[in-house]
Design a protein around this motif. Sequence first.
Motif, PDB file in Angstrom:
ATOM      1  N   TYR A 128      27.243  27.330 -22.001  1.00 23.46           N
ATOM      2  CA  TYR A 128      27.977  26.222 -22.599  1.00 23.46           C
ATOM      3  C   TYR A 128      29.220  26.734 -23.339  1.00 23.46           C
ATOM      4  CZ  TYR A 128      29.245  22.175 -25.283  1.00 23.46           C
ATOM      5  OH  TYR A 128      29.974  21.149 -25.814  1.00 23.46           O
ATOM      6  N   LEU A 129      29.027  27.776 -24.144  1.00 25.30           N
ATOM      7  CA  LEU A 129      30.138  28.276 -24.965  1.00 25.30           C
ATOM      8  C   LEU A 129      31.235  28.937 -24.146  1.00 25.30           C
ATOM      9  CD1 LEU A 129      28.389  29.791 -28.111  1.00 25.30           C
ATOM     10  CD2 LEU A 129      29.728  27.677 -27.946  1.00 25.30           C
ATOM     11  N   CYS A 130      30.827  29.664 -23.111  1.00 25.56           N
ATOM     12  CA  CYS A 130      31.826  30.455 -22.364  1.00 25.56           C
ATOM     13  C   CYS A 130      32.404  29.715 -21.168  1.00 25.56           C
ATOM     14  CB  CYS A 130      31.225  31.764 -21.863  1.00 25.56           C
ATOM     15  SG  CYS A 130      30.597  32.759 -23.178  1.00 25.56           S
ATOM     16  N   ALA A 131      31.687  28.728 -20.632  1.00 29.57           N
ATOM     17  CA  ALA A 131      32.196  28.071 -19.422  1.00 29.57           C
ATOM     18  C   ALA A 131      32.380  26.567 -19.604  1.00 29.57           C
ATOM     19  CB  ALA A 131      31.249  28.355 -18.251  1.00 29.57           C
ATOM     20  N   VAL A 132      31.338  25.846 -20.007  1.00 28.00           N
ATOM     21  CA  VAL A 132      31.403  24.379 -20.035  1.00 28.00           C
ATOM     22  C   VAL A 132      32.387  23.885 -21.101  1.00 28.00           C
ATOM     23  CG1 VAL A 132      30.064  22.259 -20.314  1.00 28.00           C
ATOM     24  CG2 VAL A 132      29.026  24.255 -19.224  1.00 28.00           C
ATOM     25  N   TRP A 133      32.254  24.394 -22.293  1.00 28.16           N
ATOM     26  CA  TRP A 133      33.114  23.915 -23.385  1.00 28.16           C
ATOM     27  C   TRP A 133      34.598  24.225 -23.120  1.00 28.16           C
ATOM     28  CZ3 TRP A 133      35.253  26.597 -27.895  1.00 28.16           C
ATOM     29  CH2 TRP A 133      35.823  25.701 -28.806  1.00 28.16           C
ATOM     30  N   PRO A 134      34.954  25.492 -22.762  1.00 30.86           N
ATOM     31  CA  PRO A 134      36.374  25.738 -22.470  1.00 30.86           C
ATOM     32  C   PRO A 134      36.893  24.859 -21.338  1.00 30.86           C
ATOM     33  CG  PRO A 134      35.172  27.810 -22.580  1.00 30.86           C
ATOM     34  CD  PRO A 134      34.164  26.729 -22.665  1.00 30.86           C
ATOM     35  N   ALA A 135      36.051  24.596 -20.320  1.00 32.75           N
ATOM     36  CA  ALA A 135      36.501  23.749 -19.201  1.00 32.75           C
ATOM     37  C   ALA A 135      36.762  22.332 -19.689  1.00 32.75           C
ATOM     38  CB  ALA A 135      35.450  23.747 -18.088  1.00 32.75           C
ATOM     39  N   MET A 136      35.922  21.842 -20.617  1.00 30.59           N
ATOM     40  CA  MET A 136      36.113  20.490 -21.136  1.00 30.59           C
ATOM     41  C   MET A 136      37.405  20.399 -21.946  1.00 30.59           C
ATOM     42  SD  MET A 136      32.170  19.409 -21.928  1.00 30.59           S
ATOM     43  CE  MET A 136      32.458  19.135 -23.604  1.00 30.59           C
ATOM     44  N   VAL A 137      37.652  21.433 -22.760  1.00 29.61           N
ATOM     45  CA  VAL A 137      38.884  21.452 -23.573  1.00 29.61           C
ATOM     46  C   VAL A 137      40.097  21.451 -22.635  1.00 29.61           C
ATOM     47  CG1 VAL A 137      40.258  22.862 -25.163  1.00 29.61           C
ATOM     48  CG2 VAL A 137      37.799  22.595 -25.527  1.00 29.61           C
ATOM     49  N   GLU A 138      39.997  22.250 -21.566  1.00 27.92           N
ATOM     50  CA  GLU A 138      41.114  22.355 -20.631  1.00 27.92           C
ATOM     51  C   GLU A 138      41.369  21.035 -19.894  1.00 27.92           C
ATOM     52  OE1 GLU A 138      42.060  25.370 -17.112  1.00 27.92           O
ATOM     53  OE2 GLU A 138      41.273  26.238 -18.949  1.00 27.92           O
ATOM     54  N   MET A 139      40.265  20.385 -19.481  1.00 29.94           N
ATOM     55  CA  MET A 139      40.398  19.100 -18.780  1.00 29.94           C
ATOM     56  C   MET A 139      41.081  18.074 -19.676  1.00 29.94           C
ATOM     57  SD  MET A 139      39.035  18.897 -15.702  1.00 29.94           S
ATOM     58  CE  MET A 139      38.343  17.292 -15.449  1.00 29.94           C
ATOM     59  N   GLU A 140      40.697  18.089 -20.948  1.00 34.35           N
ATOM     60  CA  GLU A 140      41.270  17.133 -21.889  1.00 34.35           C
ATOM     61  C   GLU A 140      42.782  17.375 -22.035  1.00 34.35           C
ATOM     62  OE1 GLU A 140      40.045  16.389 -26.280  1.00 34.35           O
ATOM     63  OE2 GLU A 140      38.264  16.400 -24.991  1.00 34.35           O
ATOM     64  N   ALA A 141      43.149  18.673 -22.163  1.00 34.74           N
ATOM     65  CA  ALA A 141      44.568  19.027 -22.318  1.00 34.74           C
ATOM     66  C   ALA A 141      45.331  18.617 -21.060  1.00 34.74           C
ATOM     67  CB  ALA A 141      44.703  20.522 -22.558  1.00 34.74           C
ATOM     68  N   MET A 142      44.690  18.805 -19.891  1.00 30.16           N
ATOM     69  CA  MET A 142      45.347  18.508 -18.623  1.00 30.16           C
ATOM     70  C   MET A 142      45.598  17.011 -18.491  1.00 30.16           C
ATOM     71  SD  MET A 142      44.000  19.838 -15.024  1.00 30.16           S
ATOM     72  CE  MET A 142      43.527  18.517 -13.972  1.00 30.16           C
ATOM     73  N   GLU A 143      44.594  16.219 -18.876  1.00 27.48           N
ATOM     74  CA  GLU A 143      44.753  14.786 -18.729  1.00 27.48           C
ATOM     75  C   GLU A 143      45.813  14.193 -19.658  1.00 27.48           C
ATOM     76  OE1 GLU A 143      40.646  13.593 -18.300  1.00 27.48           O
ATOM     77  OE2 GLU A 143      40.965  14.496 -16.329  1.00 27.48           O
ATOM     78  N   ALA A 144      46.178  14.946 -20.693  1.00 25.66           N
ATOM     79  CA  ALA A 144      47.213  14.463 -21.605  1.00 25.66           C
ATOM     80  C   ALA A 144      48.608  14.609 -20.974  1.00 25.66           C
ATOM     81  CB  ALA A 144      47.151  15.251 -22.908  1.00 25.66           C
ATOM     82  N   VAL A 145      48.694  15.390 -19.890  1.00 19.20           N
ATOM     83  CA  VAL A 145      49.989  15.616 -19.232  1.00 19.20           C
ATOM     84  C   VAL A 145      50.068  14.704 -18.009  1.00 19.20           C
ATOM     85  CG1 VAL A 145      51.388  17.359 -18.040  1.00 19.20           C
ATOM     86  CG2 VAL A 145      49.900  18.030 -19.907  1.00 19.20           C
ATOM     87  N   PRO A 146      51.184  13.961 -17.826  1.00 19.62           N
ATOM     88  CA  PRO A 146      51.252  13.115 -16.632  1.00 19.62           C
ATOM     89  C   PRO A 146      51.275  13.959 -15.359  1.00 19.62           C
ATOM     90  CG  PRO A 146      53.234  12.882 -17.992  1.00 19.62           C
ATOM     91  CD  PRO A 146      52.369  13.887 -18.664  1.00 19.62           C
ATOM     92  N   LYS A 147      50.702  13.419 -14.285  1.00 21.36           N
ATOM     93  CA  LYS A 147      50.710  14.146 -13.001  1.00 21.36           C
ATOM     94  C   LYS A 147      52.149  14.281 -12.520  1.00 21.36           C
ATOM     95  CE  LYS A 147      46.366  13.252 -10.733  1.00 21.36           C
ATOM     96  NZ  LYS A 147      45.682  12.629  -9.641  1.00 21.36           N
ATOM     97  N   PRO A 148      52.528  15.442 -11.969  1.00 22.19           N
ATOM     98  CA  PRO A 148      53.919  15.592 -11.529  1.00 22.19           C
ATOM     99  C   PRO A 148      54.256  14.641 -10.388  1.00 22.19           C
ATOM    100  CG  PRO A 148      52.622  17.540 -10.983  1.00 22.19           C
ATOM    101  CD  PRO A 148      51.765  16.662 -11.806  1.00 22.19           C
ATOM    102  N   PHE A 149      53.302  14.355  -9.503  1.00 18.79           N
ATOM    103  CA  PHE A 149      53.553  13.358  -8.451  1.00 18.79           C
ATOM    104  C   PHE A 149      52.234  12.730  -8.025  1.00 18.79           C
ATOM    105  CE2 PHE A 149      54.066  17.711  -6.750  1.00 18.79           C
ATOM    106  CZ  PHE A 149      52.870  17.834  -6.050  1.00 18.79           C
ATOM    107  N   GLU A 150      52.334  11.440  -7.673  1.00 14.80           N
ATOM    108  CA  GLU A 150      51.138  10.706  -7.262  1.00 14.80           C
ATOM    109  C   GLU A 150      51.107  10.605  -5.733  1.00 14.80           C
ATOM    110  OE1 GLU A 150      48.795   9.471  -9.230  1.00 14.80           O
ATOM    111  OE2 GLU A 150      49.713   9.590 -11.215  1.00 14.80           O
ATOM    112  N   ASP A 151      52.284  10.710  -5.103  1.00  9.83           N
ATOM    113  CA  ASP A 151      52.349  10.457  -3.660  1.00  9.83           C
ATOM    114  C   ASP A 151      51.716  11.567  -2.852  1.00  9.83           C
ATOM    115  OD1 ASP A 151      53.739   8.346  -4.474  1.00  9.83           O
ATOM    116  OD2 ASP A 151      55.721   9.151  -3.983  1.00  9.83           O
ATOM    117  N   GLU A 152      51.373  11.184  -1.621  1.00  8.74           N
ATOM    118  CA  GLU A 152      50.692  12.133  -0.752  1.00  8.74           C
ATOM    119  C   GLU A 152      51.660  13.165  -0.159  1.00  8.74           C
ATOM    120  OE1 GLU A 152      47.819  11.806   3.042  1.00  8.74           O
ATOM    121  OE2 GLU A 152      48.293   9.954   1.998  1.00  8.74           O
TER     122      GLU A 152
END
Length: 217
Positions: free
Chosen positions: A25-49
Amino acid sequence: MGLNIHTNHRMLFFIPAISYLVLVYLCAVWPAMVEMEAMEAVPKPFEDELPAIGRKLYGSYNCVTCHTQQIRGDERKATDVDGVRTTPVLTADARFGRELATRAEEYAWQDPVFMGTQRTGPDLSSTGRRLPAVQWHYWHLYNPQAVSPGSLMPPHRFLFTTTPPPPDEEFDYEEVLVIEGLGVKSDRLWATPDAKALVEYLLSLKREHLEQGRLAK
Ligand code: HEC
């Protein structure tokens, strides 16, 4: 005696098992959750296919062996401006004409990341702003020397065809304006769907969502 880890089988099993889960949890799950949260705060560079397909092609044609998408900052000169940490561009990278060093958020949606390490060609992190003309990119990919005399970039002619596309697929192709010096042995030239996607991706490289209101260039 019953609580002796050497003799109590339950403790022998549960202590390492719980320690293992806590560490995972400490070394993998928690850092991944923090990273996902940070990532979602940034808009996607493009939505199109289309640019997404182009991005995959950029990876498979190994453009990254000659091009970077990272503007290095000079950490020693970093300052806080209105509460935002601002790092000036490293002198060696200033020739690419960008005023802001790349920030971690710019890689948020990149998988794999195309940071690159070699600079046989220029940095491409905001090519879409510097070179916004679709046709220029077609000419350049077909024959780099036609628009950039003396260029070392290899031509990518396999992305083009002189055979007219079948009528039901015309929409997926785009006609290229045949200019002097392009070296096409035909009057007409078409960009294939792959060339279109690759150029859409190049045009999407603008760093706009990060620089809005902060940059003039
Ligand atoms: C062998 C090295 C090499 C490879 C591989 C390569 N390039 Fe280049 N590229 C260059 C060089 C050198 C230049 C600078 C001269 C020029 O404009 O052609 C350049 C210039 C460019 C430019 C113009 C950038 C600017 O700011 O002027 C773009 C866009 C570009 N390349 C895209 C690509 C793409 C897309 C690929 C992969 C399909 C690719 N390159 C593969 C060497 C390379």
